[in-house]
Design an enzyme around this catalytic site. Structure first.
Site, PDB file in Angstrom:
ATOM      1  CG  ASP A 136      -4.468   9.691   5.999  1.00 18.30           C
ATOM      2  OD1 ASP A 136      -3.671  10.317   6.710  1.00 18.30           O
ATOM      3  OD2 ASP A 136      -5.460  10.228   5.471  1.00 18.30           O
ATOM      4  CB  SER A 137      -8.213   7.352   8.582  1.00 21.04           C
ATOM      5  OG  SER A 137      -8.696   6.429   7.628  1.00 21.04           O
ATOM      6  N   GLY A 138      -6.344   4.711   8.318  1.00 21.96           N
ATOM      7  CA  GLY A 138      -6.247   3.265   8.506  1.00 21.96           C
ATOM      8  C   GLY A 138      -7.484   2.508   8.036  1.00 21.96           C
ATOM      9  CD  GLU A 154      -2.829   1.470   0.517  1.00 21.00           C
ATOM     10  OE1 GLU A 154      -2.473   1.573  -0.671  1.00 21.00           O
ATOM     11  OE2 GLU A 154      -3.992   1.690   0.907  1.00 21.00           O
ATOM     12  CG  ASP A 155      -0.903   4.829  -1.506  1.00 23.61           C
ATOM     13  OD1 ASP A 155      -1.549   4.204  -0.638  1.00 23.61           O
ATOM     14  OD2 ASP A 155      -1.431   5.679  -2.248  1.00 23.61           O
TER      15      ASP A 155
HETATM   16  P1  IMP Z   1      -6.880   5.768   4.911  1.00 23.12           P
HETATM   17  O1  IMP Z   1      -8.025   4.863   4.646  1.00 23.12           O
HETATM   18  O2  IMP Z   1      -7.305   7.032   5.583  1.00 23.12           O
HETATM   19  O3  IMP Z   1      -5.727   5.109   5.620  1.00 23.12           O
HETATM   20  O4  IMP Z   1      -6.410   6.303   3.517  1.00 23.12           O
HETATM   21  C1  IMP Z   1      -5.592   5.653   2.709  1.00 23.12           C
HETATM   22  C2  IMP Z   1      -5.690   6.203   1.303  1.00 23.12           C
HETATM   23  O5  IMP Z   1      -5.932   7.619   1.260  1.00 23.12           O
HETATM   24  C3  IMP Z   1      -4.378   5.984   0.631  1.00 23.12           C
HETATM   25  O6  IMP Z   1      -4.342   4.732   0.000  1.00 23.12           O
HETATM   26  C4  IMP Z   1      -4.307   7.152  -0.329  1.00 23.12           C
HETATM   27  O7  IMP Z   1      -4.944   6.789  -1.534  1.00 23.12           O
HETATM   28  C5  IMP Z   1      -5.106   8.248   0.323  1.00 23.12           C
HETATM   29  N1  IMP Z   1      -4.217   9.222   1.007  1.00 23.12           N
HETATM   30  C6  IMP Z   1      -4.091   9.415   2.322  1.00 23.12           C
HETATM   31  N2  IMP Z   1      -3.205  10.387   2.603  1.00 23.12           N
HETATM   32  C7  IMP Z   1      -2.749  10.834   1.406  1.00 23.12           C
HETATM   33  C8  IMP Z   1      -1.787  11.843   1.024  1.00 23.12           C
HETATM   34  O8  IMP Z   1      -1.154  12.548   1.831  1.00 23.12           O
HETATM   35  N3  IMP Z   1      -1.596  11.971  -0.309  1.00 23.12           N
HETATM   36  C9  IMP Z   1      -2.259  11.225  -1.240  1.00 23.12           C
HETATM   37  N4  IMP Z   1      -3.145  10.282  -0.930  1.00 23.12           N
HETATM   38  C10 IMP Z   1      -3.392  10.083   0.390  1.00 23.12           C
HETATM   39 MG    MG Z   2      -4.390   4.602  -2.220  1.00 21.26          MG
END
Ligand code: IMP
Ligand code: MG
Length: 193
Positions: free
Chosen positions: A118-120, A114-115
């Site tokens: 963030d929130s998870g 995964e790239d």
């Molecule tokens: P989560 O579900 O909040 O952990 O978000 C994960 C997804 O949000 C990642 O796979 C990214 O596609 C996107 N994302 C979160 N933070 C960033 C950022 O700083 N830049 C670009 N994409 C982000």
């Molecule tokens: Mg992504």
């Protein structure tokens, strides 16, 4: 937040420079760290033929470089997950699988690539789903981690870099779908965050 048409105009005029505050991780730093991760993964999965599962689209550049550094035999497959929310930067709401695996993962050693965590919520959703398919093991390899924004616990076994709570782009990560092609990770200017 500026008007979206102003943003597109700035991008068309000046490219990424219009949006870049600073380079956070250079191409060289990415290359060095990914080589280390590849070595570690090769050691840990020796003899296991792991399945690397890339989460599209952000993970694509990371997977491509990481798999070149993995010397043990492995397979790859892809999943795509989208989040409901307003704007490309919102990751709220229940994630939805828009592309599922072609591979049966029962008794396989699965490594999610995964790239960014963030929130998870995205990776948590994928982990819960794949766990129901009885893999032999299931782990996470993330290029970037933003611990300040975590809302659900995510076990990360392999991590490239911990980063501050700023919006980043490049190296697979997009800013409103632009700039996934950049070979480095940059921070977006405050006025565009
Ligand atoms: P989560 O579900 O909040 O952990 O978000 C994960 C997804 O949000 C990642 O796979 C990214 O596609 C996107 N994302 C979160 N933070 C960033 C950022 O700083 N830049 C670009 N994409 C982000
Ligand atoms: Mg992504």
């Amino acid at each position: 937040m500026p008007d979206p048409s102003d943003l597109i105009e700035a991008i068309n005029r000046d490219g990424y420079r219009a949006l870049l505050d600073r380079v956070l991780i250079t191409e060289e730093q990415l290359g060095r760290r990914i080589a280390e991760l590849g070595e570690q993964i090769s050691r840990d999965y020796a003899g296991k033929t792991p399945l690397l599962v890339c989460i599209l689209r952000g993970g694509v550049m990371f997977l491509a470089d990481l798999m070149k550094r993995i010397t043990t035999p492995h397979h790859v497959d892809f999943m795509a997950v989208s989040s409901y929310g307003i704007g490309a930067r919102a990751t709220r709401g229940q994630p939805r699988i828009t592309l599922d695996l072609n591979t049966d993962i029962r008794d396989r050693h699965v490594l999610l690539v995964e790239d960014i965590i963030d929130s998870g919520h995205t990776i948590d959703h994928v982990l819960r789903l794949l766990q129901t398919r009885d893999p032999a093991s299931l782990r996470v390899c993330a290029l970037l981690n933003k611990p300040a924004r975590r809302e659900v616990y995510v076990p990360i076994t392999y991590l490239g870099f911990e980063i501050p709570d700023e919006f980043v782009f490049g190296y697979g990560l997009d800013l409103d779908e632009y700039f996934r092609n950049l070979p480095f990770i940059g921070v977006v200017k405050k006025e565009y965050q």
